[in-house]
Design a protein around this motif. Sequence first.
Motif, PDB file in Angstrom:
ATOM      1  N   ILE A 138      46.149 -32.986   3.912  1.00 45.81           N
ATOM      2  CA  ILE A 138      46.301 -34.394   3.552  1.00 45.81           C
ATOM      3  C   ILE A 138      46.817 -35.227   4.730  1.00 45.81           C
ATOM      4  CG2 ILE A 138      48.631 -34.148   2.580  1.00 45.81           C
ATOM      5  CD1 ILE A 138      45.741 -36.355   1.286  1.00 45.81           C
ATOM      6  N   GLU A 191      44.745 -37.836   6.282  1.00 45.88           N
ATOM      7  CA  GLU A 191      44.659 -39.174   5.673  1.00 45.88           C
ATOM      8  C   GLU A 191      45.651 -40.046   6.417  1.00 45.88           C
ATOM      9  OE1 GLU A 191      45.141 -42.488   2.929  1.00 45.88           O
ATOM     10  OE2 GLU A 191      46.674 -41.257   3.834  1.00 45.88           O
ATOM     11  N   THR A 205      47.652 -42.654   6.077  1.00 50.57           N
ATOM     12  CA  THR A 205      49.020 -43.012   5.688  1.00 50.57           C
ATOM     13  C   THR A 205      49.894 -41.771   5.505  1.00 50.57           C
ATOM     14  OG1 THR A 205      48.304 -43.168   3.391  1.00 50.57           O
ATOM     15  CG2 THR A 205      48.410 -45.216   4.636  1.00 50.57           C
ATOM     16  N   ALA A 206      49.278 -40.673   5.069  1.00 50.77           N
ATOM     17  CA  ALA A 206      50.036 -39.414   4.992  1.00 50.77           C
ATOM     18  C   ALA A 206      50.413 -38.956   6.396  1.00 50.77           C
ATOM     19  CB  ALA A 206      49.211 -38.347   4.285  1.00 50.77           C
ATOM     20  N   GLU A 223      52.680 -37.389   2.391  1.00 49.88           N
ATOM     21  CA  GLU A 223      52.034 -37.904   1.185  1.00 49.88           C
ATOM     22  C   GLU A 223      51.434 -39.262   1.505  1.00 49.88           C
ATOM     23  OE1 GLU A 223      55.280 -38.052  -1.548  1.00 49.88           O
ATOM     24  OE2 GLU A 223      54.871 -36.055  -2.338  1.00 49.88           O
ATOM     25  N   PRO A 224      50.238 -39.529   1.037  1.00 49.24           N
ATOM     26  CA  PRO A 224      49.641 -40.848   1.296  1.00 49.24           C
ATOM     27  C   PRO A 224      50.485 -41.962   0.698  1.00 49.24           C
ATOM     28  CG  PRO A 224      48.010 -39.322   0.451  1.00 49.24           C
ATOM     29  CD  PRO A 224      49.334 -38.654   0.288  1.00 49.24           C
ATOM     30  N   ARG A 225      50.395 -43.133   1.325  1.00 48.02           N
ATOM     31  CA  ARG A 225      51.131 -44.288   0.815  1.00 48.02           C
ATOM     32  C   ARG A 225      50.204 -45.156  -0.026  1.00 48.02           C
ATOM     33  NH1 ARG A 225      53.512 -46.286   6.623  1.00 48.02           N
ATOM     34  NH2 ARG A 225      54.803 -44.462   7.065  1.00 48.02           N
ATOM     35  N   LYS A 247      48.186 -48.286  -0.831  1.00 43.90           N
ATOM     36  CA  LYS A 247      47.567 -49.343  -0.036  1.00 43.90           C
ATOM     37  C   LYS A 247      47.041 -50.410  -0.979  1.00 43.90           C
ATOM     38  CE  LYS A 247      45.260 -46.100   2.310  1.00 43.90           C
ATOM     39  NZ  LYS A 247      44.274 -45.490   3.178  1.00 43.90           N
ATOM     40  N   THR A 304      42.422 -41.931  -8.093  1.00 49.07           N
ATOM     41  CA  THR A 304      43.585 -41.388  -7.399  1.00 49.07           C
ATOM     42  C   THR A 304      44.125 -42.345  -6.348  1.00 49.07           C
ATOM     43  OG1 THR A 304      42.051 -40.229  -5.979  1.00 49.07           O
ATOM     44  CG2 THR A 304      43.039 -38.963  -7.747  1.00 49.07           C
ATOM     45  N   LEU A 305      45.302 -41.996  -5.847  1.00 48.85           N
ATOM     46  CA  LEU A 305      45.988 -42.849  -4.880  1.00 48.85           C
ATOM     47  C   LEU A 305      45.290 -42.823  -3.520  1.00 48.85           C
ATOM     48  CD1 LEU A 305      49.808 -42.960  -4.846  1.00 48.85           C
ATOM     49  CD2 LEU A 305      48.597 -43.255  -2.745  1.00 48.85           C
ATOM     50  N   CYS A 306      44.804 -41.661  -3.134  1.00 45.93           N
ATOM     51  CA  CYS A 306      44.106 -41.568  -1.850  1.00 45.93           C
ATOM     52  C   CYS A 306      42.746 -40.940  -2.093  1.00 45.93           C
ATOM     53  CB  CYS A 306      44.915 -40.751  -0.847  1.00 45.93           C
ATOM     54  SG  CYS A 306      44.825 -38.980  -1.108  1.00 45.93           S
ATOM     55  N   ALA A 307      42.049 -40.644  -1.017  1.00 44.92           N
ATOM     56  CA  ALA A 307      40.678 -40.159  -1.150  1.00 44.92           C
ATOM     57  C   ALA A 307      40.580 -38.669  -1.453  1.00 44.92           C
ATOM     58  CB  ALA A 307      39.907 -40.481   0.124  1.00 44.92           C
TER      59      ALA A 307
END
Lengths: 469, 422
Positions: B170, B173, B175-176, B187-189, B191, B388-391
């Motif tokens: 992850i 990604e 932001t992670a 962990e992704p943030r 956006k 989901t929060l990220c891809a």
Amino acid sequence: MPKCTIDGREVEFQAGENIVNIAKRVGVDVPVFCYHPGLSVVAQCRMCLVEVEKMPKLQTACSTPATDGMVVRTTSDSVKKARASTMEFLLVNHPLDCPVCDKSGECDLQDNSFAHGSAYMRSTEERRTFVDVDMGPVIQKNMNRCIHCTRCIRFGDEVAGVREMVAIQRGNMTDITTIDGLPLSTQYAGNYADICPTGALTLKDFRFKKRAWFLKKTPSVCGGCSKGCATEVHHENGSIYRTLPRVSPGVNKYWLCDEGRFLFNHAQEEDRVREVWTKTSSEATWAEEIQKFRSTLAQAGSVVFAVGSDLTLEEMKAIQVFVSQHAPSAVLGHFGTPGILTSSEDGPEDSILRMKSKTANLMGAEKLGFKPLQKASFDVAIVFTAGRAVLPELQAKHKIGVGLFITKEAERFDVVLPSLSMFEKDGTIVNHAGIEQRLRRVVPPRGHCKSISEVLMLLANTGKKQGVA
Amino acid sequence: MNTLFVQHFGNDENRKLSYYTAQMMGYQAARRAILEMKPEQIIEDVKKSSIRGRGGAGFPTGMKWGFLPKESAKPKYLVCNADESEPGTFKDRDIIRYTPHLLIEGMIIGSYAIGCTHAYIYIRGEYTREAKILQEAIDEAYKNGFLGKGIFNSSFNLDVTLHRGAGAYICGEETALLNSLEGKRGEPRVKPPFPALVGAFSCPTAVNNVETIATVPHILNRGAEWYAKLGRIEKSGGTRLMSVSGHVKNPGVYEVEAGSITLRQLIEDHAGGCWKDKKIKAVIPGGSSAPVLTADEIDVVLDIEPFQKIGTMMGSGAVMVCDEDTDMVQLIWRITKFYAHESCGQCTPCREGCHWMEAILHRILHGAGAEKDLDMLLDIANNIGGKTLCALGDAAAGPVISFVKKFRTEFESYIRGQKKYA
């Protein structure tokens, strides 16, 4: 003011407001788990997904600020499907042990499942389980119930000011726990249970004591210190089971310290003096003792009325009036927290809620003109307290206590007349900032406790037509 | 066919500064950028070159740099994403191995363009040797005055810090990656805000892939128009590094002009076709998160948009070829197990859904599947995708949907007991 439309209803908002809060104003309830108005926004639970016109994907209502002209739909099929699927995902590994869970009945997971979930479970896989660590005296952890909203982590980080809860491992096995498995150290640990949307973190003190739906709720104010936090006391059948914080933006926001939260236990202690108690006789009665009290007052040379600053304004005033009418030569003074004699010595104990003055009405006592109690010796000392003020060291030949005492404390007196705790009376207290707040009677006193005004009235009533109301 | 990178690959000597200056116009583009060009001109050139991000999302690089505020009270950062964690991708590794100075020069130009004085390269934790090579190159650049204070005797200063990741997928990604760079959990943030405004250390940040940044010196040296014209499709310029792996005769990194050939040509003409004279059954065209293509679908032009049109993605250019004997059920179970393992666990659909899909696939594979499981799999994947929060959620859902839809009979033969997991 900019406007947006939520489910066909136009609503004004302030720049930066999120959709969850705006929707609430027009009666649209967007279900949330990870979002909490007092904490930062992380958009993790994905429960609040809503449809926003011109956006290809569903958006999280908690993290999406409204813009002028935005059109939001919260009841479309895609939103309903997303909510149902989020609920399904959350329950794939949830133990569904609601019958034995303390949170049951007031559980966000339960409520949202009821409102948005399905009655059927498609998952047949084994549920994940965790081994729990001991979180200290306040909080009971049950990780199997956790839905990973991380409210607790953010509470510790952002409100309690201590990074003690963390996520370890990752993915499906993410464990929300304390650093190195240590017990919680914050004095605000009870809030972890309040903000937990499931039964993962519950209060040890409340564990298995009562089903939440039986509890009656009385709004009141905490008497634990001069902050005057808004509380909601939960009780049933004359017993208090817990105290929760009530939202009060100007005072305590959403929080309550552990000391205030568990204050009610003191009023319910087994060895609280609930009948008239004297050093000499085990069969004393109210009538006799009031009679003796009256004659003691009449004969005594020097008398001191020591008034705890944990009493309400009404009680203090009643004592003041009684003294002026029936014992004008007596000394009158307040006591409460050792070392904090005046409100100017009071101040924040930490950066969150707790104040140095551990009595709620120090400011009120000063407003009524009470002065701190001076050390001197007297013939008779009469001490009034609601059980919170620290009893003063008084030099007196005869000591009478009126208020809430436990047996050990009573032994320092000649006579104790049992009176009410702060959960058993109505009244007004003035917090450190000068805000007057109502203390509400939550439960009736057990035994033969009488209110201070009743005691004073009995004392004043000599058969003639006069008295103190 | 023009190539920018691959002719320098394969020889360890090429990573030295001497080779770089002698054979690759080393640091001339950076010198010209800093001494003769304004930052806006560089961004304009990158925009004109039509280069699209090579990390997977394919976002136009010039536009990304343009999003950074020109005036900022806070420092601005350029972060190079060298995490290269998408399974099947190994092109950035070769760039770092054989042309590390190209990356450093790109970092200098990019930093100058966006106004950054401290740039970071976040390198994949497993790339131990590559980290060493890159650090040596950075040291070499410092020694020769290409990094540090007053580069080329100008007033421009730049420090480059190499930061090694700890091995999480992850953290590729962006932001992670930034969280990890800051020392937090990877962990992704949420956006917005996007990194262009709130990125590393809450400052405006541009995060770019290794290949993207390493291309920038070429763009400045050869001209934006020349670079743009390498691409056959409008708004997608340059060459693409393709990591071809799996059941091909010659797996490796190939460089092709974007859109100049088809996926089949890449596999058959460049990589030698399917191994052992077998037939191709399927191709995963853009890293393991790209929806799979059947052998009939690979006559598709090798570029971002044509791939999107047929419902898959170019991603990081990782082509994985499966021969006719590949067990697709086993393959998707392994891919899903990877995503379940790499899910960071913060958002619900990915944390619960990926593991659930993995459990179902495991069950099917081991003979305990039911007919209804397949539709349930599709439904679960649809519930994850886009929610989901990220891809990562999409990355896990896409393959499952495509595998079940395109190779349903294979799943059914497991469910009906006609096939057993060996």
